[in-house]
Design a protein around this motif. Structure first.
Motif, PDB file in Angstrom:
ATOM      1  N   GLY A 137      67.950  41.819 157.937  1.00 33.96           N
ATOM      2  CA  GLY A 137      68.049  43.210 157.520  1.00 33.96           C
ATOM      3  C   GLY A 137      69.480  43.628 157.258  1.00 33.96           C
ATOM      4  N   ASN A 138      69.637  44.561 156.334  1.00 35.22           N
ATOM      5  CA  ASN A 138      70.944  45.115 155.984  1.00 35.22           C
ATOM      6  C   ASN A 138      70.903  46.623 156.203  1.00 35.22           C
ATOM      7  OD1 ASN A 138      72.384  46.289 153.002  1.00 35.22           O
ATOM      8  ND2 ASN A 138      73.624  45.407 154.630  1.00 35.22           N
ATOM      9  N   GLY A 142      68.695  46.921 158.818  1.00 36.82           N
ATOM     10  CA  GLY A 142      69.121  46.269 160.038  1.00 36.82           C
ATOM     11  C   GLY A 142      68.717  47.050 161.268  1.00 36.82           C
ATOM     12  N   ALA A 145      65.001  46.495 161.599  1.00 39.17           N
ATOM     13  CA  ALA A 145      64.746  45.135 162.072  1.00 39.17           C
ATOM     14  C   ALA A 145      65.043  45.000 163.558  1.00 39.17           C
ATOM     15  CB  ALA A 145      65.581  44.140 161.262  1.00 39.17           C
ATOM     16  N   THR A 146      66.088  45.687 164.030  1.00 43.28           N
ATOM     17  CA  THR A 146      66.402  45.683 165.460  1.00 43.28           C
ATOM     18  C   THR A 146      65.240  46.252 166.257  1.00 43.28           C
ATOM     19  OG1 THR A 146      68.785  45.892 165.063  1.00 43.28           O
ATOM     20  CG2 THR A 146      67.965  46.599 167.220  1.00 43.28           C
ATOM     21  N   LEU A 159      66.842  36.654 164.143  1.00 39.33           N
ATOM     22  CA  LEU A 159      67.216  37.954 163.594  1.00 39.33           C
ATOM     23  C   LEU A 159      68.608  37.851 162.982  1.00 39.33           C
ATOM     24  CD1 LEU A 159      66.532  41.028 163.387  1.00 39.33           C
ATOM     25  CD2 LEU A 159      67.688  41.292 165.597  1.00 39.33           C
ATOM     26  N   THR A 160      68.736  38.262 161.723  1.00 40.75           N
ATOM     27  CA  THR A 160      70.038  38.323 161.056  1.00 40.75           C
ATOM     28  C   THR A 160      70.279  39.756 160.617  1.00 40.75           C
ATOM     29  OG1 THR A 160      69.964  36.022 160.279  1.00 40.75           O
ATOM     30  CG2 THR A 160      71.428  37.530 159.103  1.00 40.75           C
ATOM     31  N   LEU A 161      71.400  40.331 161.042  1.00 41.93           N
ATOM     32  CA  LEU A 161      71.731  41.722 160.733  1.00 41.93           C
ATOM     33  C   LEU A 161      73.053  41.764 159.975  1.00 41.93           C
ATOM     34  CD1 LEU A 161      70.880  43.298 164.212  1.00 41.93           C
ATOM     35  CD2 LEU A 161      69.382  43.105 162.210  1.00 41.93           C
ATOM     36  N   PRO A 164      74.498  46.271 160.204  1.00 34.32           N
ATOM     37  CA  PRO A 164      73.379  47.094 160.660  1.00 34.32           C
ATOM     38  C   PRO A 164      73.823  48.518 160.977  1.00 34.32           C
ATOM     39  CG  PRO A 164      74.133  45.653 162.422  1.00 34.32           C
ATOM     40  CD  PRO A 164      74.853  45.227 161.186  1.00 34.32           C
ATOM     41  N   THR A 272      70.234  35.701 167.367  1.00 33.26           N
ATOM     42  CA  THR A 272      70.687  36.728 166.433  1.00 33.26           C
ATOM     43  C   THR A 272      72.008  36.351 165.781  1.00 33.26           C
ATOM     44  OG1 THR A 272      69.569  38.470 167.706  1.00 33.26           O
ATOM     45  CG2 THR A 272      71.322  39.170 166.209  1.00 33.26           C
ATOM     46  N   LEU A 274      75.002  38.168 163.490  1.00 33.05           N
ATOM     47  CA  LEU A 274      75.572  39.440 163.066  1.00 33.05           C
ATOM     48  C   LEU A 274      76.625  39.181 162.007  1.00 33.05           C
ATOM     49  CD1 LEU A 274      76.084  40.809 166.674  1.00 33.05           C
ATOM     50  CD2 LEU A 274      74.292  41.547 165.091  1.00 33.05           C
TER      51      LEU A 274
END
Length: 340
Positions: A137-138, A142, A145-146, A159-161, A164, A272, A274
């Motif tokens: 998520g962006n 993000g 998504a969190t 999880l990729t942010l 966020p 995760t 970040l």
């Protein structure tokens, strides 16, 4: 994963990624999924065929793990058209247009809160039977998504942010106009004040805000973004969606207790990654350290030259970082299996 020192920048408020440009002319499939009260447009690289009946996919017969990409405020699934092909050999990726954005119509209930966006993601994943996914998520995506990873850990494998939109206390000046979108009536006023602006000017303003270096956008990409912006402006609900979504994000910043986004970040169990940009004018680079502390065992990638949409400016670098996360996750799974 390497990181760099954070510059002395102020904290930010609300992000508005550009509607485009994605990879111009990239081969993609686009289909619509109907859910009660929602119709979501779903985009995927060629090689991930859409279901023949127009419904949600079941995930059967796939040899790659599923991934889902979630855009931010003002964005669309096209924001991922540069990154998705670079990971298509590893993950079966899809990008959704959140309700009211891209080609997805507004939700029947008119709810644009972060919780509502998270519920839309959860409902899609449940209907598609694709979980657990690698969730990426962006910005506002993000934040959503969190929340998904915190409340439905069964749906999220990693999880990729990317920049966020997590709560910050002091907005920097470049983010204030975006934050003001949440004020009732401001979008109408802004629309009247900028009535004579061409789509080209609007696009340049947005790219200047969201990119560390707008010069990285190709002429084809710029023209695609202009066309998309012009299309959005013709939608009767464009400004209402922007205002209500901005207000929903502001409200999410003020929630306390278990619904606070930082509290939910601490609950995330998924590995995760970040990603923060040193030239991000909307989400402070300094927030990278707080986020790395909040998400347990997280990896941090900081890109000094990137702005708010690193996956569009530096897709190859982001793709390499995601691959490292996937490799680490696979190693952890193998180790767990060997111990059992």
């Amino acid at each position: 994963m390497s990181s760099t020192e954070s510059p002395d920048t102020a904290t930010a408020a609300l992000p508005v990624p550009p509607a485009g440009p994605g990879r111009h002319g990239a081969a993609e499939t686009v289909h619509t999924v109907a859910l009660p009260g929602l119709r979501l447009t779903v985009r995927a690289p060629v090689g991930s065929p859409a279901p023949q009946d127009g419904g949600a996919e079941t995930g059967t017969g796939r040899d790659r793990e599923p991934a889902l990409y979630v855009h931010g405020l003002g964005g669309s699934s096209q924001n991922w058209s540069d990154l998705m092909p670079l990971l298509a050999d590893r993950v079966d990726g899809e990008a959704i247009d959140l309700p009211g954005f891209g080609h997805s119509p507004p939700p029947d209930d008119g709810n644009y809160s972060v919780s509502a966006q998270a519920r839309a993601v959860i409902r899609y994943l449940d209907a598609a039977g694709r979980g657990p996914v690698h969730l990426i998520g962006n910005s506002m995506g993000g934040a959503a998504a969190t929340r998904v990873a915190a409340v439905r850990p069964d749906l999220v494998r990693t999880l990729t942010l990317i920049s966020p939109a997590l709560p910050e206390l002091r907005p920097q000046l470049t983010a204030v106009p975006t934050a003001l979108l949440a004020v009732p009536g401001i979008t109408g006023l802004f629309g009247r004040l900028t009535h004579d602006w061409t789509p080209e000017r609007r696009t340049r303003e947005v790219l200047a805000l969201c990119y560390g270096d707008p010069g990285r956008v190709s002429p084809e990409g710029f023209n695609a973004a202009v066309d998309e912006y012009a299309r959005r402006l013709e939608l009767p609900y464009f400004w209402e969606v922007m205002e209500r979504s901005a207000r929903g994000l502001v409200n999410a910043y003020t929630l306390g207790g278990q619904h606070n986004l930082w509290r939910q970040a601490e609950r995330v169990l998924a590995p995760t990654l970040l990603v923060y940009g040193g030239r991000d004018r909307l989400v402070s680079f300094r927030m990278a350290r707080r986020a790395a502390a909040a998400f347990r065992g997280s990896r941090l990638l900081t890109l000094p030259e990137a702005g708010h949409v690193a996956m569009m400016e530096y897709p190859e670098t982001v793709a390499r970082a995601v691959r490292e996360l996937l490799d680490s996750d696979m190693t952890d799974v193998t180790a767990d299996a060997s111990r059992s």
